[in-house]
Scaffold this motif. Sequence first.
Motif, PDB file in Angstrom:
ATOM      1  N   ALA A 143       0.860  -1.183   0.000  1.00  9.67           N
ATOM      2  CA  ALA A 143       0.000   0.000   0.000  1.00  9.67           C
ATOM      3  C   ALA A 143       0.892   1.226   0.000  1.00  9.67           C
ATOM      4  O   ALA A 143       2.008   1.207   0.533  1.00  9.67           O
ATOM      5  N   SER A 144       0.414   2.303  -0.619  1.00  5.21           N
ATOM      6  CA  SER A 144       1.213   3.529  -0.692  1.00  5.21           C
ATOM      7  C   SER A 144       0.304   4.743  -0.731  1.00  5.21           C
ATOM      8  O   SER A 144      -0.887   4.645  -1.053  1.00  5.21           O
ATOM      9  N   VAL A 145       0.886   5.884  -0.406  1.00 11.52           N
ATOM     10  CA  VAL A 145       0.207   7.162  -0.536  1.00 11.52           C
ATOM     11  C   VAL A 145       1.190   8.123  -1.200  1.00 11.52           C
ATOM     12  O   VAL A 145       2.394   8.097  -0.905  1.00 11.52           O
ATOM     13  N   GLY A 146       0.704   8.938  -2.141  1.00 11.03           N
ATOM     14  CA  GLY A 146       1.599   9.822  -2.861  1.00 11.03           C
ATOM     15  C   GLY A 146       0.992  11.191  -3.107  1.00 11.03           C
ATOM     16  O   GLY A 146      -0.233  11.372  -3.026  1.00 11.03           O
ATOM     17  N   TYR A 147       1.853  12.141  -3.410  1.00 13.37           N
ATOM     18  CA  TYR A 147       1.436  13.522  -3.700  1.00 13.37           C
ATOM     19  C   TYR A 147       2.215  13.982  -4.924  1.00 13.37           C
ATOM     20  O   TYR A 147       3.444  13.837  -4.991  1.00 13.37           O
ATOM     21  N   SER A 148       1.506  14.544  -5.909  1.00 15.24           N
ATOM     22  CA  SER A 148       2.169  14.984  -7.138  1.00 15.24           C
ATOM     23  C   SER A 148       1.930  16.467  -7.386  1.00 15.24           C
ATOM     24  O   SER A 148       0.941  17.051  -6.922  1.00 15.24           O
ATOM     25  N   TRP A 149       2.862  17.053  -8.121  1.00  9.38           N
ATOM     26  CA  TRP A 149       2.776  18.436  -8.560  1.00  9.38           C
ATOM     27  C   TRP A 149       2.713  18.445 -10.081  1.00  9.38           C
ATOM     28  O   TRP A 149       3.008  17.453 -10.728  1.00  9.38           O
ATOM     29  N   LYS A 150       2.361  19.601 -10.635  1.00 15.27           N
ATOM     30  CA  LYS A 150       2.247  19.665 -12.090  1.00 15.27           C
ATOM     31  C   LYS A 150       2.626  21.050 -12.590  1.00 15.27           C
ATOM     32  O   LYS A 150       2.269  22.060 -11.990  1.00 15.27           O
ATOM     33  N   LYS A 151       3.356  21.066 -13.691  1.00  9.92           N
ATOM     34  CA  LYS A 151       3.692  22.310 -14.369  1.00  9.92           C
ATOM     35  C   LYS A 151       3.408  22.095 -15.849  1.00  9.92           C
ATOM     36  O   LYS A 151       3.981  21.222 -16.486  1.00  9.92           O
ATOM     37  N   THR A 152       2.495  22.854 -16.397  1.00  9.70           N
ATOM     38  CA  THR A 152       2.109  22.682 -17.789  1.00  9.70           C
ATOM     39  C   THR A 152       1.699  24.020 -18.372  1.00  9.70           C
ATOM     40  O   THR A 152       1.224  24.908 -17.651  1.00  9.70           O
ATOM     41  N   ASP A 153       1.862  24.183 -19.646  1.00 10.97           N
ATOM     42  CA  ASP A 153       1.419  25.409 -20.305  1.00 10.97           C
ATOM     43  C   ASP A 153      -0.104  25.421 -20.362  1.00 10.97           C
ATOM     44  O   ASP A 153      -0.726  24.574 -21.001  1.00 10.97           O
ATOM     45  N   THR A 154      -0.723  26.361 -19.692  1.00  9.45           N
ATOM     46  CA  THR A 154      -2.180  26.449 -19.648  1.00  9.45           C
ATOM     47  C   THR A 154      -2.615  27.872 -19.964  1.00  9.45           C
ATOM     48  O   THR A 154      -1.815  28.803 -20.001  1.00  9.45           O
ATOM     49  N   THR A 155      -3.893  28.052 -20.161  1.00 10.78           N
ATOM     50  CA  THR A 155      -4.437  29.383 -20.437  1.00 10.78           C
ATOM     51  C   THR A 155      -5.169  29.954 -19.234  1.00 10.78           C
ATOM     52  O   THR A 155      -5.784  31.009 -19.317  1.00 10.78           O
ATOM     53  N   SER A 156      -5.117  29.244 -18.124  1.00  9.36           N
ATOM     54  CA  SER A 156      -5.744  29.731 -16.893  1.00  9.36           C
ATOM     55  C   SER A 156      -4.849  29.346 -15.716  1.00  9.36           C
ATOM     56  O   SER A 156      -3.934  28.548 -15.857  1.00  9.36           O
ATOM     57  N   ALA A 157      -5.125  29.943 -14.551  1.00 14.25           N
ATOM     58  CA  ALA A 157      -4.296  29.681 -13.376  1.00 14.25           C
ATOM     59  C   ALA A 157      -4.203  28.179 -13.110  1.00 14.25           C
ATOM     60  O   ALA A 157      -5.169  27.457 -13.325  1.00 14.25           O
ATOM     61  N   PRO A 158      -3.028  27.685 -12.701  1.00 10.62           N
ATOM     62  CA  PRO A 158      -1.827  28.423 -12.281  1.00 10.62           C
ATOM     63  C   PRO A 158      -0.834  28.686 -13.399  1.00 10.62           C
ATOM     64  O   PRO A 158       0.356  28.810 -13.142  1.00 10.62           O
ATOM     65  N   TYR A 159      -1.290  28.774 -14.652  1.00 10.96           N
ATOM     66  CA  TYR A 159      -0.431  29.094 -15.788  1.00 10.96           C
ATOM     67  C   TYR A 159       0.771  28.143 -15.853  1.00 10.96           C
ATOM     68  O   TYR A 159       0.604  26.939 -15.927  1.00 10.96           O
ATOM     69  N   ASN A 160       1.980  28.692 -15.773  1.00  7.21           N
ATOM     70  CA  ASN A 160       3.155  27.850 -15.955  1.00  7.21           C
ATOM     71  C   ASN A 160       3.885  27.589 -14.637  1.00  7.21           C
ATOM     72  O   ASN A 160       5.074  27.320 -14.613  1.00  7.21           O
ATOM     73  N   ASP A 161       3.167  27.668 -13.522  1.00  5.52           N
ATOM     74  CA  ASP A 161       3.770  27.445 -12.209  1.00  5.52           C
ATOM     75  C   ASP A 161       3.653  25.987 -11.806  1.00  5.52           C
ATOM     76  O   ASP A 161       2.697  25.292 -12.165  1.00  5.52           O
ATOM     77  N   LEU A 162       4.634  25.528 -11.027  1.00  6.22           N
ATOM     78  CA  LEU A 162       4.568  24.189 -10.452  1.00  6.22           C
ATOM     79  C   LEU A 162       3.657  24.260  -9.238  1.00  6.22           C
ATOM     80  O   LEU A 162       3.937  24.965  -8.273  1.00  6.22           O
ATOM     81  N   ALA A 163       2.537  23.542  -9.272  1.00  3.65           N
ATOM     82  CA  ALA A 163       1.536  23.617  -8.208  1.00  3.65           C
ATOM     83  C   ALA A 163       1.066  22.221  -7.846  1.00  3.65           C
ATOM     84  O   ALA A 163       1.262  21.256  -8.602  1.00  3.65           O
ATOM     85  N   GLY A 164       0.451  22.105  -6.676  1.00  2.00           N
ATOM     86  CA  GLY A 164      -0.110  20.826  -6.263  1.00  2.00           C
ATOM     87  C   GLY A 164      -1.107  20.316  -7.288  1.00  2.00           C
ATOM     88  O   GLY A 164      -1.935  21.071  -7.794  1.00  2.00           O
ATOM     89  N   ASP A 165      -1.023  19.029  -7.596  1.00  2.53           N
ATOM     90  CA  ASP A 165      -1.902  18.459  -8.612  1.00  2.53           C
ATOM     91  C   ASP A 165      -2.854  17.427  -8.000  1.00  2.53           C
ATOM     92  O   ASP A 165      -4.046  17.645  -7.931  1.00  2.53           O
ATOM     93  N   LYS A 166      -2.328  16.294  -7.562  1.00  2.00           N
ATOM     94  CA  LYS A 166      -3.166  15.219  -7.041  1.00  2.00           C
ATOM     95  C   LYS A 166      -2.467  14.484  -5.907  1.00  2.00           C
ATOM     96  O   LYS A 166      -1.246  14.513  -5.778  1.00  2.00           O
ATOM     97  N   TRP A 167      -3.272  13.796  -5.090  1.00  5.72           N
ATOM     98  CA  TRP A 167      -2.721  12.823  -4.153  1.00  5.72           C
ATOM     99  C   TRP A 167      -3.482  11.515  -4.336  1.00  5.72           C
ATOM    100  O   TRP A 167      -4.617  11.509  -4.788  1.00  5.72           O
ATOM    101  N   ASN A 168      -2.816  10.411  -4.039  1.00  4.05           N
ATOM    102  CA  ASN A 168      -3.403   9.111  -4.331  1.00  4.05           C
ATOM    103  C   ASN A 168      -3.188   8.125  -3.191  1.00  4.05           C
ATOM    104  O   ASN A 168      -2.281   8.276  -2.366  1.00  4.05           O
ATOM    105  N   ILE A 169      -4.025   7.107  -3.165  1.00  3.01           N
ATOM    106  CA  ILE A 169      -3.867   5.955  -2.264  1.00  3.01           C
ATOM    107  C   ILE A 169      -3.814   4.719  -3.149  1.00  3.01           C
ATOM    108  O   ILE A 169      -4.726   4.502  -3.970  1.00  3.01           O
ATOM    109  N   GLY A 170      -2.773   3.912  -3.009  1.00  4.28           N
ATOM    110  CA  GLY A 170      -2.617   2.751  -3.867  1.00  4.28           C
ATOM    111  C   GLY A 170      -2.555   1.454  -3.088  1.00  4.28           C
ATOM    112  O   GLY A 170      -2.004   1.394  -1.980  1.00  4.28           O
ATOM    113  N   ILE A 171      -3.123   0.411  -3.668  1.00  7.11           N
ATOM    114  CA  ILE A 171      -3.053  -0.947  -3.116  1.00  7.11           C
ATOM    115  C   ILE A 171      -2.664  -1.883  -4.250  1.00  7.11           C
ATOM    116  O   ILE A 171      -3.213  -1.800  -5.354  1.00  7.11           O
TER     117      ILE A 171
END
Length: 226
Positions: free
Chosen positions: A192-220
Amino acid sequence: MLLRTIIAPLGVCLSMATSAFAADLVEAPPPAAPTWTIAIEGDPEFYAIDNGSNTARSLADTYFKLSVSHNFDNNFVGGIFIQPTFKTGGKSQYYAEASLGYKIKVTDAFTLTPSLGLGYTWHDTGIIKDADANANVPYYALYLAGDWKLSKQWTWNVFNFRYRNAFSTTWETPKLATGVTYNIDSTNAVYASVGYSWKKTDTTSAPYNDLAGDKWNIGIGYKHSL
């Protein structure tokens, strides 16, 4: 003379039989350690922050990872995986990746494994490239895992860090995870695991090109070695 003629061959036969019997009593060598591992894992992912119409802690998607790995004699480990991801709203994204890593035995209990992965993602990716809002792209990933064997049954997967980015467009997705593995026997394990990811992508709305919190997950997951 007759007695000696009879006894001598009997002695030879008895000696051969005793040697054969002694050989049968020699303990057989232990079976070789498994080198192949097949694993299946399921993970729900939740949004990490409020972003547009996405609400923090609401379900973002569910993915399943099917993987095969091989441990080589020289401490190298190679693997491949396929990961279908089913997003809320009916969209889906797919990943295929191959990796090669090297196990570094820091202590008898703690192992570091750096690795490099090359992959491809396609379908509803959400990756912007030129005029395409769902670009299918190749990517690379750098991993560093640290595992601490607590006992024969338990291993603490202390950390697994990933840096992932596309070759031809901005798609940075770092992730940090931790978890535990329980060895049922020499060939079967659950984890089992738990994780947290960030994301930086070219977008047309906030958070634009900033590295920001994206998702967290629980895995089995479940692993079988052979």
